[in-house]
Scaffold this active site. Structure first.
Site, PDB file in Angstrom:
ATOM      1  N   HIS A  85      41.059 -50.975  43.359  1.00 37.73           N
ATOM      2  CA  HIS A  85      40.672 -49.591  43.053  1.00 37.73           C
ATOM      3  C   HIS A  85      39.170 -49.386  43.305  1.00 37.73           C
ATOM      4  CE1 HIS A  85      44.165 -49.750  40.011  1.00 37.73           C
ATOM      5  NE2 HIS A  85      44.502 -48.774  40.832  1.00 37.73           N
ATOM      6  N   LYS A 138      55.585 -44.913  34.779  1.00 38.68           N
ATOM      7  CA  LYS A 138      55.040 -46.243  34.453  1.00 38.68           C
ATOM      8  C   LYS A 138      54.806 -46.405  32.960  1.00 38.68           C
ATOM      9  CE  LYS A 138      52.660 -46.968  38.838  1.00 38.68           C
ATOM     10  NZ  LYS A 138      51.367 -47.101  39.503  1.00 38.68           N
ATOM     11  N   ARG A 178      47.581 -50.021  50.744  1.00 35.14           N
ATOM     12  CA  ARG A 178      47.604 -51.478  50.891  1.00 35.14           C
ATOM     13  C   ARG A 178      48.608 -51.853  51.964  1.00 35.14           C
ATOM     14  NH1 ARG A 178      48.711 -51.907  44.631  1.00 35.14           N
ATOM     15  NH2 ARG A 178      49.659 -49.969  45.319  1.00 35.14           N
ATOM     16  N   SER A 211      47.858 -53.317  39.728  1.00 36.02           N
ATOM     17  CA  SER A 211      47.755 -53.439  38.260  1.00 36.02           C
ATOM     18  C   SER A 211      48.974 -54.196  37.736  1.00 36.02           C
ATOM     19  CB  SER A 211      47.679 -52.063  37.615  1.00 36.02           C
ATOM     20  OG  SER A 211      46.561 -51.358  38.101  1.00 36.02           O
TER      21      SER A 211
HETATM   22  P1  ADP Z   1      49.377 -44.456  40.348  1.00 33.18           P
HETATM   23  O1  ADP Z   1      50.200 -44.668  39.112  1.00 33.18           O
HETATM   24  O2  ADP Z   1      48.929 -43.047  40.538  1.00 33.18           O
HETATM   25  O3  ADP Z   1      49.978 -45.053  41.603  1.00 33.18           O
HETATM   26  P2  ADP Z   1      47.531 -46.661  40.419  1.00 33.18           P
HETATM   27  O4  ADP Z   1      46.447 -46.951  39.439  1.00 33.18           O
HETATM   28  O5  ADP Z   1      48.646 -47.648  40.503  1.00 33.18           O
HETATM   29  O6  ADP Z   1      48.029 -45.230  40.042  1.00 33.18           O
HETATM   30  O7  ADP Z   1      46.926 -46.481  41.872  1.00 33.18           O
HETATM   31  C1  ADP Z   1      45.973 -45.490  42.154  1.00 33.18           C
HETATM   32  C2  ADP Z   1      45.608 -45.531  43.638  1.00 33.18           C
HETATM   33  O8  ADP Z   1      44.952 -46.753  43.920  1.00 33.18           O
HETATM   34  C3  ADP Z   1      46.813 -45.491  44.581  1.00 33.18           C
HETATM   35  O9  ADP Z   1      46.457 -44.744  45.718  1.00 33.18           O
HETATM   36  C4  ADP Z   1      47.026 -46.914  44.946  1.00 33.18           C
HETATM   37  O10 ADP Z   1      47.659 -47.042  46.227  1.00 33.18           O
HETATM   38  C5  ADP Z   1      45.595 -47.389  44.999  1.00 33.18           C
HETATM   39  N1  ADP Z   1      45.503 -48.828  44.810  1.00 33.18           N
HETATM   40  C6  ADP Z   1      45.993 -49.576  43.829  1.00 33.18           C
HETATM   41  N2  ADP Z   1      45.715 -50.892  44.014  1.00 33.18           N
HETATM   42  C7  ADP Z   1      45.005 -50.948  45.159  1.00 33.18           C
HETATM   43  C8  ADP Z   1      44.432 -52.008  45.940  1.00 33.18           C
HETATM   44  N3  ADP Z   1      44.549 -53.280  45.589  1.00 33.18           N
HETATM   45  N4  ADP Z   1      43.776 -51.671  47.065  1.00 33.18           N
HETATM   46  C9  ADP Z   1      43.695 -50.388  47.443  1.00 33.18           C
HETATM   47  N5  ADP Z   1      44.208 -49.353  46.802  1.00 33.18           N
HETATM   48  C10 ADP Z   1      44.862 -49.625  45.673  1.00 33.18           C
END
Ligand code: ADP
Length: 165
Positions: free
Chosen positions: A19, A43, A92, A130
């Site tokens: 993130h 989630k 990703r 996460s």
């Molecule tokens: P959501 O529940 O909205 O998907 P997340 O916290 O899981 O929230 O993800 C928020 C954003 O961050 C999404 O666009 C996700 O693809 C991106 N993201 C999560 N992990 C990574 C990572 N390791 N590298 C790049 N982007 C990521």
């Protein structure tokens, strides 16, 4: 010229180096990035919103171009409220794409003035999510190098048996 503010929305349960990589890359294009912690009904969360915000604030304290906020309801309403011009999301793997495309088109339908900008993470964060962080620490593994230190500290509180090497 008007400040270009991007919103980086997500669950951040917890925030990872993936993130943060996206947020920092976003600052090359935008003047400010707001990390907006929302609730994803699909989630189940380990951390409360307050815990997430506290951890994120610690991680980004050294850069005043990054701020942290909470939003409820529609993301596009929040985007309008803070006069943002862009939604920032990370990609990703190919499997991210389908959902992200649906989401961005739905947001565009709800509010035609905003576009979603996708950035690709560093290859070191390609497998980081996460979810995989939580699964690993709950089984006693180490996630050092994959999450920022304030998150490591908080995870250790929740999972005292978590690995630390
Ligand atoms: P959501 O529940 O909205 O998907 P997340 O916290 O899981 O929230 O993800 C928020 C954003 O961050 C999404 O666009 C996700 O693809 C991106 N993201 C999560 N992990 C990574 C990572 N390791 N590298 C790049 N982007 C990521």
């Amino acid at each position: 010229m008007k400040e270009r503010i991007a919103v980086c929305p997500g669950s951040f349960d917890p925030i990872t180096n993936g993130h943060l990589d996206i947020v920092r890359r976003g600052l090359v294009v935008f003047d400010k990035v707001v990390i907006a912690v929302g609730h994803n009904v699909m989630k189940q969360n380990l951390f409360t919103t307050e815990e997430k915000v506290e951890m994120i604030k610690e991680c980004v304290a050294s850069d005043d171009r990054i701020s942290v906020d909470i939003f409820e309801g529609l993301l596009v309403d929040y985007v309008k409220k803070i006069s943002s011009c862009a939604i920032l999301r990370g990609l990703r793997v190919v499997s991210d794409f389908e959902w992200e495309m649906q989401l961005s088109l739905m947001n565009r339908k709800l509010y035609g003035e905003v576009d979603t900008y996708f950035l690709m993470t560093d290859f070191r964060n390609l497998f980081v999510s996460s979810t995989i962080i939580k699964v690993t620490v709950s089984a006693g593994g180490s996630v050092r190098g994959l999450v920022p230190d304030p998150v490591l500290f908080k995870l250790k509180e929740k999972f005292p048996l978590m690995g630390t090497d």
